[in-house]
Design an enzyme around this catalytic site. Structure first.
Site, PDB file in Angstrom:
ATOM      1  N   LYS A 144       0.826  -1.199   0.000  1.00  0.00           N
ATOM      2  CA  LYS A 144       0.000   0.000   0.000  1.00  0.00           C
ATOM      3  C   LYS A 144       0.862   1.251   0.000  1.00  0.00           C
ATOM      4  CE  LYS A 144      -2.516  -2.602   3.274  1.00  0.00           C
ATOM      5  NZ  LYS A 144      -2.774  -2.719   4.701  1.00  0.00           N
ATOM      6  N   GLY A 145       2.151   1.032   0.259  1.00  0.00           N
ATOM      7  CA  GLY A 145       3.056   2.165   0.452  1.00  0.00           C
ATOM      8  C   GLY A 145       3.124   3.159  -0.691  1.00  0.00           C
ATOM      9  N   GLU A 175       7.130   2.254  -6.659  1.00  0.00           N
ATOM     10  CA  GLU A 175       7.324   1.706  -5.309  1.00  0.00           C
ATOM     11  C   GLU A 175       7.666   2.847  -4.346  1.00  0.00           C
ATOM     12  OE1 GLU A 175       6.804  -0.333  -3.155  1.00  0.00           O
ATOM     13  OE2 GLU A 175       8.285  -1.917  -2.938  1.00  0.00           O
ATOM     14  N   ASP A 176       7.266   2.684  -3.090  1.00  0.00           N
ATOM     15  CA  ASP A 176       7.552   3.739  -2.110  1.00  0.00           C
ATOM     16  C   ASP A 176       9.039   3.849  -1.784  1.00  0.00           C
ATOM     17  OD1 ASP A 176       7.634   1.290  -0.792  1.00  0.00           O
ATOM     18  OD2 ASP A 176       6.253   1.832   0.817  1.00  0.00           O
ATOM     19  N   ASP A 229      14.775  -0.687  -0.505  1.00  0.00           N
ATOM     20  CA  ASP A 229      15.573  -0.926   0.701  1.00  0.00           C
ATOM     21  C   ASP A 229      16.581  -2.043   0.413  1.00  0.00           C
ATOM     22  OD1 ASP A 229      16.099  -0.508   3.490  1.00  0.00           O
ATOM     23  OD2 ASP A 229      14.823  -2.195   4.002  1.00  0.00           O
ATOM     24  N   LYS A 241      17.292   3.673  -0.322  1.00  0.00           N
ATOM     25  CA  LYS A 241      18.263   3.534   0.771  1.00  0.00           C
ATOM     26  C   LYS A 241      19.394   2.652   0.244  1.00  0.00           C
ATOM     27  CE  LYS A 241      15.198   2.625   4.430  1.00  0.00           C
ATOM     28  NZ  LYS A 241      14.911   1.999   5.742  1.00  0.00           N
ATOM     29  N   PHE A 260      14.744   4.402   9.481  1.00  0.00           N
ATOM     30  CA  PHE A 260      13.405   3.884   9.216  1.00  0.00           C
ATOM     31  C   PHE A 260      12.461   5.072   9.069  1.00  0.00           C
ATOM     32  CE2 PHE A 260       9.303   1.948   9.720  1.00  0.00           C
ATOM     33  CZ  PHE A 260       9.464   0.794   8.972  1.00  0.00           C
ATOM     34  N   VAL A 261      11.871   5.186   7.891  1.00  0.00           N
ATOM     35  CA  VAL A 261      11.026   6.352   7.616  1.00  0.00           C
ATOM     36  C   VAL A 261       9.547   5.979   7.491  1.00  0.00           C
ATOM     37  CG1 VAL A 261      12.773   7.850   6.576  1.00  0.00           C
ATOM     38  CG2 VAL A 261      11.664   6.125   5.174  1.00  0.00           C
ATOM     39  N   ASP A 309       4.640   3.068   6.211  1.00  0.00           N
ATOM     40  CA  ASP A 309       4.044   2.779   7.517  1.00  0.00           C
ATOM     41  C   ASP A 309       5.003   2.138   8.500  1.00  0.00           C
ATOM     42  OD1 ASP A 309       4.184   0.218   6.128  1.00  0.00           O
ATOM     43  OD2 ASP A 309       2.933  -0.545   7.751  1.00  0.00           O
ATOM     44  N   ARG A 320       0.892   6.153   7.665  1.00  0.00           N
ATOM     45  CA  ARG A 320       0.825   6.288   6.198  1.00  0.00           C
ATOM     46  C   ARG A 320       0.248   7.640   5.801  1.00  0.00           C
ATOM     47  NH1 ARG A 320       1.847   1.298   3.777  1.00  0.00           N
ATOM     48  NH2 ARG A 320       1.054  -0.549   4.817  1.00  0.00           N
TER      49      ARG A 320
END
Ligand code: IMP
Ligand code: MG
Length: 233
Positions: A92-93, A148-149, A152, A180, A201-202, A208, A214
């Site tokens: 959902k990001g 994509e959000d 990582d 990242k 961590f964001v 989320d 979110r």
């Protein structure tokens, strides 16, 4: 004396059931009062405690996000000139990123969503990716941009790109809001990157922590209190 003693004893004996009754009802009343007070007292759930010991510090403001998305959109349209584009958002990001990006790209744009799960409730990846919702329509012959959000470890995108490549799109590109690079475990790269960020961590703007944050308009670094952060690891 004997008489008085006997009298008191007799009196005490005769009062015992009555005394017992009074004592019992006094005790009951006090217990009920305590229960009422306890019911009024706010209950601190573990979630509330967690919320209180977390803090979010803005890393990228909503204005910077908006400006950068406009630039990325312009770049995408330049690369694909007059061709139709098909954005595939990773739920959902990526919902807000996709919504804003799609509206900044001029010309023909369609979109679809896919969902994967990889993180659970922790700030650390389980390393496992699972498809939980597939696309509605075929991507064969389309210019696909995976939206994509955050990139990582790269596990999620590697998994998705493998699936999409097998479906014969005309072109396959990746747009991420955040990258990242220091966390990468597999060789995956994005074609369009909003912001490169350090290993923090964001949350916010779709990202989320245990399904919360979110809806924040800005992207911020989430800090957990020591005890909590240790238990989340
Ligand atoms: P990867 O598979 O390790 O590249 O992780 C990708 C997914 O992990 C992203 O789509 C996010 O859902 C989640 N993720 C990675 N880093 C963060 C973060 O800092 N905050 C929130 N979610 C993150
Ligand atoms: Mg995601």
């Amino acid at each position: 004396m004997f008489r008085l003693g006997l009298g008191s004893a007799l009196l005490a004996l005769s009062l015992t059931p009555r005394l017992r009754y009074i004592l019992r009802s006094t005790l009951r009343a006090s217990r009920m009062k305590k229960a009422k007070l306890a019911a009024k007292k706010p209950v601190t759930s573990s979630k509330e405690r967690a919320t209180r010991s977390e803090s979010v510090k803005i890393l990228i403001s909503r204005d910077r996000i908006r400006r950068r998305i406009r630039e990325v959109a312009r770049q995408i349209r330049k690369d694909f000139a007059d061709e139709p584009l098909h954005l595939v958002g990773v739920l959902k990001g990526a919902v807000f990123f996709l919504a804003d990006l799609a509206r900044e790209i001029p010309g023909e744009v369609s979109f679809d969503f896919i969902a994967v799960s990889s993180y659970g409730k922790n700030t650390h990846s389980s390393g496992q990716v699972r498809l939980t919702r597939d696309l509605d329509s075929s991507i064969e012959g389309k210019n696909v941009i995976v939206v994509e959000d955050i990139l990582d470890t790269g596990m999620t995108l590697q998994y998705l790109l493998r699936i999409f490549e097998q479906r014969n799109p005309k072109a396959l590109r990746v747009a991420v809001l955040l990258d990242k690079p220091s966390r990468r475990l597999v060789p995956v790269r994005a074609d369009y990157i909003g912001f490169s960020i350090p290993n923090e961590f964001v949350v916010g703007y779709g990202l989320d922590y245990a399904e919360r944050y979110r809806n924040l308009l800005d992207v911020g670094v989430l800090t957990l209190a020591d005890a909590l952060s240790a238990s989340a690891k």
